[in-house]
Enzyme design. Sequence first.
Site, PDB file in Angstrom:
ATOM      1  N   TYR A 164      44.960  35.957  52.216  1.00  0.00           N
ATOM      2  CA  TYR A 164      43.725  36.114  53.002  1.00  0.00           C
ATOM      3  C   TYR A 164      43.944  35.710  54.469  1.00  0.00           C
ATOM      4  O   TYR A 164      43.715  36.533  55.374  1.00  0.00           O
ATOM      5  CB  TYR A 164      42.605  35.286  52.358  1.00  0.00           C
ATOM      6  CG  TYR A 164      41.275  36.009  52.208  1.00  0.00           C
ATOM      7  CD1 TYR A 164      40.986  37.170  52.914  1.00  0.00           C
ATOM      8  CD2 TYR A 164      40.278  35.512  51.369  1.00  0.00           C
ATOM      9  CE1 TYR A 164      39.768  37.816  52.773  1.00  0.00           C
ATOM     10  CE2 TYR A 164      39.057  36.151  51.221  1.00  0.00           C
ATOM     11  CZ  TYR A 164      38.809  37.297  51.922  1.00  0.00           C
ATOM     12  OH  TYR A 164      37.609  37.926  51.781  1.00  0.00           O
ATOM     13  N   GLU A 171      44.894  41.431  61.159  1.00  0.00           N
ATOM     14  CA  GLU A 171      43.746  42.175  61.692  1.00  0.00           C
ATOM     15  C   GLU A 171      43.416  41.728  63.118  1.00  0.00           C
ATOM     16  O   GLU A 171      43.205  42.550  64.009  1.00  0.00           O
ATOM     17  CB  GLU A 171      42.531  41.963  60.789  1.00  0.00           C
ATOM     18  CG  GLU A 171      42.717  42.587  59.418  1.00  0.00           C
ATOM     19  CD  GLU A 171      41.564  42.305  58.470  1.00  0.00           C
ATOM     20  OE1 GLU A 171      40.441  42.057  58.931  1.00  0.00           O
ATOM     21  OE2 GLU A 171      41.794  42.329  57.244  1.00  0.00           O
TER      22      GLU A 171
HETATM   23  C1  LIG Z   1      30.877  46.382  61.115  1.00  0.00           C
HETATM   24  C2  LIG Z   1      31.932  45.483  61.621  1.00  0.00           C
HETATM   25  C3  LIG Z   1      32.003  44.206  60.872  1.00  0.00           C
HETATM   26  C4  LIG Z   1      33.002  43.295  61.418  1.00  0.00           C
HETATM   27  C5  LIG Z   1      32.869  41.938  60.849  1.00  0.00           C
HETATM   28  C6  LIG Z   1      34.061  41.128  61.080  1.00  0.00           C
HETATM   29  C7  LIG Z   1      34.037  39.816  60.392  1.00  0.00           C
HETATM   30  C8  LIG Z   1      34.988  39.748  59.278  1.00  0.00           C
HETATM   31  C9  LIG Z   1      35.281  38.420  58.816  1.00  0.00           C
HETATM   32  C10 LIG Z   1      36.253  38.322  57.664  1.00  0.00           C
HETATM   33  C11 LIG Z   1      37.112  39.455  57.463  1.00  0.00           C
HETATM   34  C12 LIG Z   1      37.950  39.391  56.253  1.00  0.00           C
HETATM   35  C13 LIG Z   1      38.929  40.475  56.322  1.00  0.00           C
HETATM   36  C14 LIG Z   1      39.642  40.662  55.063  1.00  0.00           C
HETATM   37  C15 LIG Z   1      40.919  40.683  55.028  1.00  0.00           C
HETATM   38  C16 LIG Z   1      41.606  40.822  53.787  1.00  0.00           C
HETATM   39  O1  LIG Z   1      41.216  41.375  52.798  1.00  0.00           O
HETATM   40  S1  LIG Z   1      43.102  40.140  53.808  1.00  0.00           S
HETATM   41  C17 LIG Z   1      43.747  40.352  52.181  1.00  0.00           C
HETATM   42  C18 LIG Z   1      43.373  39.249  51.235  1.00  0.00           C
HETATM   43  N1  LIG Z   1      42.077  39.524  50.752  1.00  0.00           N
HETATM   44  C19 LIG Z   1      41.590  39.015  49.652  1.00  0.00           C
HETATM   45  O2  LIG Z   1      42.210  38.237  48.949  1.00  0.00           O
HETATM   46  C20 LIG Z   1      40.252  39.537  49.307  1.00  0.00           C
HETATM   47  C21 LIG Z   1      39.480  38.552  48.565  1.00  0.00           C
HETATM   48  N2  LIG Z   1      38.163  39.105  48.447  1.00  0.00           N
HETATM   49  C22 LIG Z   1      37.690  39.625  47.316  1.00  0.00           C
HETATM   50  O3  LIG Z   1      38.305  39.577  46.307  1.00  0.00           O
HETATM   51  C23 LIG Z   1      36.381  40.329  47.243  1.00  0.00           C
HETATM   52  O4  LIG Z   1      36.377  41.304  48.148  1.00  0.00           O
HETATM   53  C24 LIG Z   1      35.164  39.448  47.378  1.00  0.00           C
HETATM   54  C25 LIG Z   1      33.929  40.315  47.409  1.00  0.00           C
HETATM   55  C26 LIG Z   1      35.278  38.706  48.688  1.00  0.00           C
HETATM   56  C27 LIG Z   1      35.083  38.435  46.239  1.00  0.00           C
HETATM   57  O5  LIG Z   1      35.124  38.930  45.082  1.00  0.00           O
HETATM   58  P1  LIG Z   1      34.031  38.591  43.931  1.00  0.00           P
HETATM   59  O6  LIG Z   1      33.669  39.901  43.388  1.00  0.00           O
HETATM   60  O7  LIG Z   1      32.949  37.712  44.345  1.00  0.00           O
HETATM   61  O8  LIG Z   1      34.846  37.749  42.918  1.00  0.00           O
HETATM   62  P2  LIG Z   1      35.442  38.146  41.547  1.00  0.00           P
HETATM   63  O9  LIG Z   1      35.768  36.859  40.904  1.00  0.00           O
HETATM   64  O10 LIG Z   1      36.560  39.085  41.727  1.00  0.00           O
HETATM   65  O11 LIG Z   1      34.283  38.935  40.741  1.00  0.00           O
HETATM   66  C28 LIG Z   1      33.050  38.318  40.355  1.00  0.00           C
HETATM   67  C29 LIG Z   1      32.501  39.018  39.125  1.00  0.00           C
HETATM   68  O12 LIG Z   1      32.226  40.391  39.384  1.00  0.00           O
HETATM   69  C30 LIG Z   1      33.046  41.212  38.556  1.00  0.00           C
HETATM   70  N3  LIG Z   1      33.475  42.372  39.332  1.00  0.00           N
HETATM   71  C31 LIG Z   1      33.548  42.450  40.657  1.00  0.00           C
HETATM   72  N4  LIG Z   1      33.984  43.652  41.043  1.00  0.00           N
HETATM   73  C32 LIG Z   1      34.205  44.340  39.910  1.00  0.00           C
HETATM   74  C33 LIG Z   1      34.681  45.657  39.635  1.00  0.00           C
HETATM   75  N5  LIG Z   1      35.057  46.491  40.618  1.00  0.00           N
HETATM   76  N6  LIG Z   1      34.781  46.032  38.357  1.00  0.00           N
HETATM   77  C34 LIG Z   1      34.437  45.218  37.338  1.00  0.00           C
HETATM   78  N7  LIG Z   1      33.970  43.949  37.534  1.00  0.00           N
HETATM   79  C35 LIG Z   1      33.868  43.533  38.806  1.00  0.00           C
HETATM   80  C36 LIG Z   1      34.192  40.316  38.153  1.00  0.00           C
HETATM   81  O13 LIG Z   1      34.828  40.716  36.976  1.00  0.00           O
HETATM   82  C37 LIG Z   1      33.486  39.003  37.978  1.00  0.00           C
HETATM   83  O14 LIG Z   1      32.741  39.052  36.771  1.00  0.00           O
HETATM   84  P3  LIG Z   1      32.442  37.749  35.889  1.00  0.00           P
HETATM   85  O15 LIG Z   1      33.782  37.286  35.409  1.00  0.00           O
HETATM   86  O16 LIG Z   1      31.585  38.244  34.789  1.00  0.00           O
HETATM   87  O17 LIG Z   1      31.785  36.735  36.775  1.00  0.00           O
END
Ligand SMILES: CCCCCCCCCCCCC/C=C/C(=O)SCCNC(=O)CCNC(=O)[C@H](O)C(C)(C)COP(=O)(O)OP(=O)(O)OC[C@H]1O[C@@H](n2cnc3c(N)ncnc32)[C@H](O)[C@@H]1OP(=O)(O)O
Length: 242
Positions: A164, A171
Amino acid sequence: MASSEEDGTVEEKENNNKKRTKSTLATAWLTFYNIAMTAGWLVLAMAMTRFYIQKGTHKGLYRSIARTLKFFQTFALVEVGHCAIGIVRTSVIVTGVQVCSRIFMVWFITNSIRQIQSEESVILFLVVWTVTEITRYSYYTFKLLNHLPYFIKWARYNLFIVLYPVGVVGELLTIYAALPFVRRSGMYSMRLPNKYNVSFDYYYCLIIVMLSYIPLFPQLYFHMLRQRRRMLHGEVIVEKDD
Ligand SMILES: CCCCCCCCCCCCC/C=C/C(=O)SCCNC(=O)CCNC(=O)[C@H](O)C(C)(C)COP(=O)(O)OP(=O)(O)OC[C@H]1O[C@@H](n2cnc3c(N)ncnc32)[C@H](O)[C@@H]1OP(=O)(O)O
């Protein structure tokens, strides 16, 4: 009396059936979506590796994968919809910021400014995004299929600790490299006087975007650290509503 009880039971059964059909449909769609996205990012990984092995340089790599990258990264907008309609338990805001910032990087920075496409920083965030997305989408896929290998779960909730910040550095360096070209060309800007009487300077907009990483990135990072504690260590964490 008996008939109303029966009606109640029939109604309950119908409701349960509807819920079950809905959740089966949602699971089927999510499985398809996650498999497609894993495949898409794997194709990108292979294309990048092949390009580098054949050409021995990263110059021209972005152009060679641009179409596929734009397609799969833009398609990720669907994820905001998943959260909004409640088929995944994730915050619309967190997902929205993540997806929109990526789409902004692809369309309004890298794709729009040819001169920066061969910067090392572009390759840096592309490699980081690719590793992240292959891990993330395969995690969701295996989880939906109830066959989640531990190493994928481990990778999903550990790799981001390094990837991250590294991705964010890539970026920010790319936006920084874009600044002189944006200033010189005046792209996406509107100067006064014009018939709308509106002024907009993309150069300053980019500086604001860079500054917005300061409050937004820690929130995304701490969200992932909380998810990590919940998923790997089973901690119960009460998240604030959106
Ligand atoms: C208009 C201009 C805007 C500009 C703004 C600029 C500001 C920007 C600031 C910051 C910028 C960041 C830039 C990003 C850079 C990068 O990505 S660098 C690479 C490294 N990146 C990462 O590691 C990304 C990490 N982020 C994520 O994983 C996600 O995107 C998240 C949304 C931030 C977090 O994920 P989240 O969904 O909350 O967590 P999980 O644990 O994965 O999931 C929670 C539950 O939801 C279920 N789920 C989610 N998606 C799916 C799916 N596609 N299919 C099935 N299920 C899904 C998941 O299974 C979990 O379920 P439960 O177990 O039941 O809780």
